[in-house]
Design a protein around this motif. Structure first.
Motif, PDB file in Angstrom:
ATOM      1  N   LYS A  70       3.455  -7.351 -22.426  1.00 16.27           N
ATOM      2  CA  LYS A  70       2.346  -6.400 -22.416  1.00 16.27           C
ATOM      3  C   LYS A  70       2.086  -5.891 -20.995  1.00 16.27           C
ATOM      4  O   LYS A  70       1.816  -4.697 -20.788  1.00 16.27           O
ATOM      5  N   THR A  71       2.188  -6.784 -20.027  1.00 10.56           N
ATOM      6  CA  THR A  71       1.964  -6.391 -18.634  1.00 10.56           C
ATOM      7  C   THR A  71       2.981  -5.345 -18.194  1.00 10.56           C
ATOM      8  O   THR A  71       2.634  -4.337 -17.576  1.00 10.56           O
ATOM      9  N   MET A  72       4.248  -5.576 -18.513  1.00 11.37           N
ATOM     10  CA  MET A  72       5.300  -4.675 -18.053  1.00 11.37           C
ATOM     11  C   MET A  72       5.352  -3.373 -18.838  1.00 11.37           C
ATOM     12  O   MET A  72       6.009  -2.424 -18.419  1.00 11.37           O
ATOM     13  N   GLN A  73       4.643  -3.325 -19.967  1.00 13.28           N
ATOM     14  CA  GLN A  73       4.544  -2.081 -20.727  1.00 13.28           C
ATOM     15  C   GLN A  73       3.286  -1.301 -20.369  1.00 13.28           C
ATOM     16  O   GLN A  73       3.121  -0.155 -20.799  1.00 13.28           O
ATOM     17  N   ASP A  74       2.431  -1.906 -19.584  1.00 12.24           N
ATOM     18  CA  ASP A  74       1.160  -1.285 -19.197  1.00 12.24           C
ATOM     19  C   ASP A  74       1.428  -0.128 -18.224  1.00 12.24           C
ATOM     20  O   ASP A  74       2.117  -0.314 -17.215  1.00 12.24           O
ATOM     21  N   PRO A  75       0.900   1.071 -18.497  1.00 12.30           N
ATOM     22  CA  PRO A  75       1.113   2.217 -17.601  1.00 12.30           C
ATOM     23  C   PRO A  75       0.699   1.948 -16.158  1.00 12.30           C
ATOM     24  O   PRO A  75       1.350   2.430 -15.220  1.00 12.30           O
ATOM     25  N   ALA A  76      -0.363   1.167 -15.970  1.00  8.91           N
ATOM     26  CA  ALA A  76      -0.817   0.850 -14.614  1.00  8.91           C
ATOM     27  C   ALA A  76       0.226   0.013 -13.878  1.00  8.91           C
ATOM     28  O   ALA A  76       0.479   0.210 -12.685  1.00  8.91           O
ATOM     29  N   ILE A  93       3.486  -0.041 -14.567  1.00 14.11           N
ATOM     30  CA  ILE A  93       4.650   0.825 -14.341  1.00 14.11           C
ATOM     31  C   ILE A  93       4.430   1.704 -13.119  1.00 14.11           C
ATOM     32  O   ILE A  93       5.318   1.843 -12.266  1.00 14.11           O
ATOM     33  N   GLU A  94       3.239   2.271 -13.002  1.00 11.69           N
ATOM     34  CA  GLU A  94       2.929   3.140 -11.863  1.00 11.69           C
ATOM     35  C   GLU A  94       2.905   2.355 -10.556  1.00 11.69           C
ATOM     36  O   GLU A  94       3.407   2.825  -9.531  1.00 11.69           O
ATOM     37  N   ALA A  95       2.340   1.154 -10.589  1.00 10.72           N
ATOM     38  CA  ALA A  95       2.273   0.321  -9.375  1.00 10.72           C
ATOM     39  C   ALA A  95       3.669  -0.047  -8.894  1.00 10.72           C
ATOM     40  O   ALA A  95       3.946  -0.041  -7.690  1.00 10.72           O
ATOM     41  N   HIS A  96       4.553  -0.358  -9.818  1.00  8.46           N
ATOM     42  CA  HIS A  96       5.932  -0.700  -9.447  1.00  8.46           C
ATOM     43  C   HIS A  96       6.675   0.532  -8.934  1.00  8.46           C
ATOM     44  O   HIS A  96       7.475   0.432  -8.001  1.00  8.46           O
ATOM     45  N   LYS A  97       6.408   1.665  -9.534  1.00  5.99           N
ATOM     46  CA  LYS A  97       7.053   2.904  -9.098  1.00  5.99           C
ATOM     47  C   LYS A  97       6.678   3.217  -7.654  1.00  5.99           C
ATOM     48  O   LYS A  97       7.531   3.581  -6.836  1.00  5.99           O
ATOM     49  N   LYS A  98       5.404   3.054  -7.325  1.00  5.14           N
ATOM     50  CA  LYS A  98       4.944   3.305  -5.954  1.00  5.14           C
ATOM     51  C   LYS A  98       5.576   2.340  -4.971  1.00  5.14           C
ATOM     52  O   LYS A  98       5.802   2.677  -3.803  1.00  5.14           O
ATOM     53  N   ALA A  99       5.861   1.121  -5.445  1.00  7.33           N
ATOM     54  CA  ALA A  99       6.460   0.100  -4.578  1.00  7.33           C
ATOM     55  C   ALA A  99       7.979   0.207  -4.519  1.00  7.33           C
ATOM     56  O   ALA A  99       8.639  -0.557  -3.812  1.00  7.33           O
ATOM     57  N   GLY A 100       8.542   1.154  -5.276  1.00  8.22           N
ATOM     58  CA  GLY A 100      10.003   1.309  -5.292  1.00  8.22           C
ATOM     59  C   GLY A 100      10.710   0.240  -6.093  1.00  8.22           C
ATOM     60  O   GLY A 100      11.881  -0.065  -5.852  1.00  8.22           O
ATOM     61  N   LEU A 101      10.008  -0.328  -7.083  1.00 10.39           N
ATOM     62  CA  LEU A 101      10.575  -1.391  -7.906  1.00 10.39           C
ATOM     63  C   LEU A 101      10.792  -0.907  -9.331  1.00 10.39           C
ATOM     64  O   LEU A 101       9.905  -0.286  -9.925  1.00 10.39           O
ATOM     65  N   SER A 102      11.969  -1.179  -9.881  1.00  9.72           N
ATOM     66  CA  SER A 102      12.287  -0.795 -11.247  1.00  9.72           C
ATOM     67  C   SER A 102      12.276  -2.039 -12.134  1.00  9.72           C
ATOM     68  O   SER A 102      13.143  -2.900 -12.003  1.00  9.72           O
ATOM     69  N   MET A 103      11.299  -2.128 -13.020  1.00 10.88           N
ATOM     70  CA  MET A 103      11.195  -3.306 -13.884  1.00 10.88           C
ATOM     71  C   MET A 103      12.320  -3.330 -14.920  1.00 10.88           C
ATOM     72  O   MET A 103      12.826  -2.292 -15.333  1.00 10.88           O
TER      73      MET A 103
END
Length: 313
Positions: free
Chosen positions: A267-273, A275-285
């Motif tokens: 659920k955490t990794m599907q959460d839009p927030a 996903i956006e936080a990881h995108k800003k950090a340059g991380l691809s889950m």
């Protein structure tokens, strides 16, 4: 009819079994120092996961021994669901395969994969080596130095794969972890290093980048570094190599606890927030559930025994 009513009445008075959930803060062991790539990702995910776990996830950095100190503590922790941790593959399986290792792959129970990152070859931004061809040519003329995140750790293995495919020798200089090995490169203590895409993401951007990435360990170019060639393009190591960063629990942790965490992290990794936080950090889950991660662990155990072990003879 009376018997039926009586049975219903008895059932209604019986206590209902509650699904497991943590009753206090959850300790999350990270076997590397604060500021490392693993630590950065772990903190980001743990912060976002709090809403689904229902308690605060507290990062415990236990660096040292190329990961052995933290992972030894993890496997020896009480399997009550209040201590989980991150492992790095293939480093974890590589260390577990060593003679006299303080832990084995069977000492942990898979929960979920978090990140899967490709390896990279990097130099200082002002290095005389502008391309991977420049680096390999120089390495054949003189012995270059490369910083690693520890003896036989993931980035040391990457350097071994590069050197083997490029047919050159080099001097590996082990540091306490990825953060330290990258600092050594930035300070000019070594000529090159191998790390992961996320580790160097912030160091190759901006008006004054500190590092330059020369190549990626992947059959295809990394989305984060579209202008950087793969090693295979240059006739070097053609396969993917990198690191998976995953969440596990100590052996003995019950199935209901594992299920709780698999669901919470999914659920955490599907959460839009998130996903956006990881995108800003340059991380691809790269979410994998406990069964998929279990298979990855088995595959990496084989890779450690059949491939990595032969790189250090």
């Amino acid at each position: 009819m009376k018997k039926v009513l009586l049975a219903v009445a008895v059932a209604m008075t019986m206590p209902v079994a509650m699904a497991w959930a943590p009753t206090s803060d959850v300790n999350v062991i990270v076997a590397y120092k604060a500021g490392s790539g693993t630590d950065t990702g772990a903190r980001l995910l743990s912060t976002e996961a709090g809403k689904y776990v229902g308690k605060t996830l507290v990062i415990q950095n236990l660096p040292g021994g190329d990961g052995k100190i933290g992972w030894t503590r993890l496997v020896n922790s009480k399997p009550d669901g209040h201590t989980i941790g991150f492992i790095n593959l293939p480093t974890f399986t590589t260390l577990a395969a060593q003679k006299g290792a303080p832990f084995s792959v069977s000492d942990v129970i898979p929960i979920a994969n978090h990140l899967t990152e490709s390896g990279v070859v990097a130099v200082k931004a002002d290095s005389p080596y502008k391309t991977i061809e420049d680096l390999v040519a120089a390495a054949k003329q003189k012995q270059l130095k490369a910083s690693t995140n520890g003896v036989k750790a993931s980035n040391h293995t990457a350097a071994q794969l590069l050197a083997q495919s490029g047919k050159f020798d080099y001097k590996a200089v082990p540091y306490g972890g990825t953060a330290d090995q990258l600092l050594a490169l930035r300070q000019g203590e070594v000529d090159f290093t191998c790390a992961k895409v996320a580790d160097v993401a912030k160091l190759v951007k901006g008006d004054k980048p500190e590092l330059r990435v020369l190549a990626v360990f992947s059959p295809t170019r990394a989305p984060e570094l579209p202008d950087v060639p793969t090693l295979g393009e240059k006739g070097l190591y053609p396969e993917w190599y990198g690191s998976a960063r995953a969440i596990v629990a100590p052996k003995g942790t019950s199935p209901e606890i594992i299920k709780f965490y698999v669901d919470a992290f999914k659920k955490t990794m599907q959460d839009p927030a998130t996903i956006e936080a990881h995108k800003k950090a340059g991380l691809s889950m790269d979410f994998k559930d406990d069964k998929q991660l279990g298979q990855l662990l088995k595959d990496q155990e084989v890779f450690a025994k059949d491939v990595i072990s032969k790189l250090y003879k």
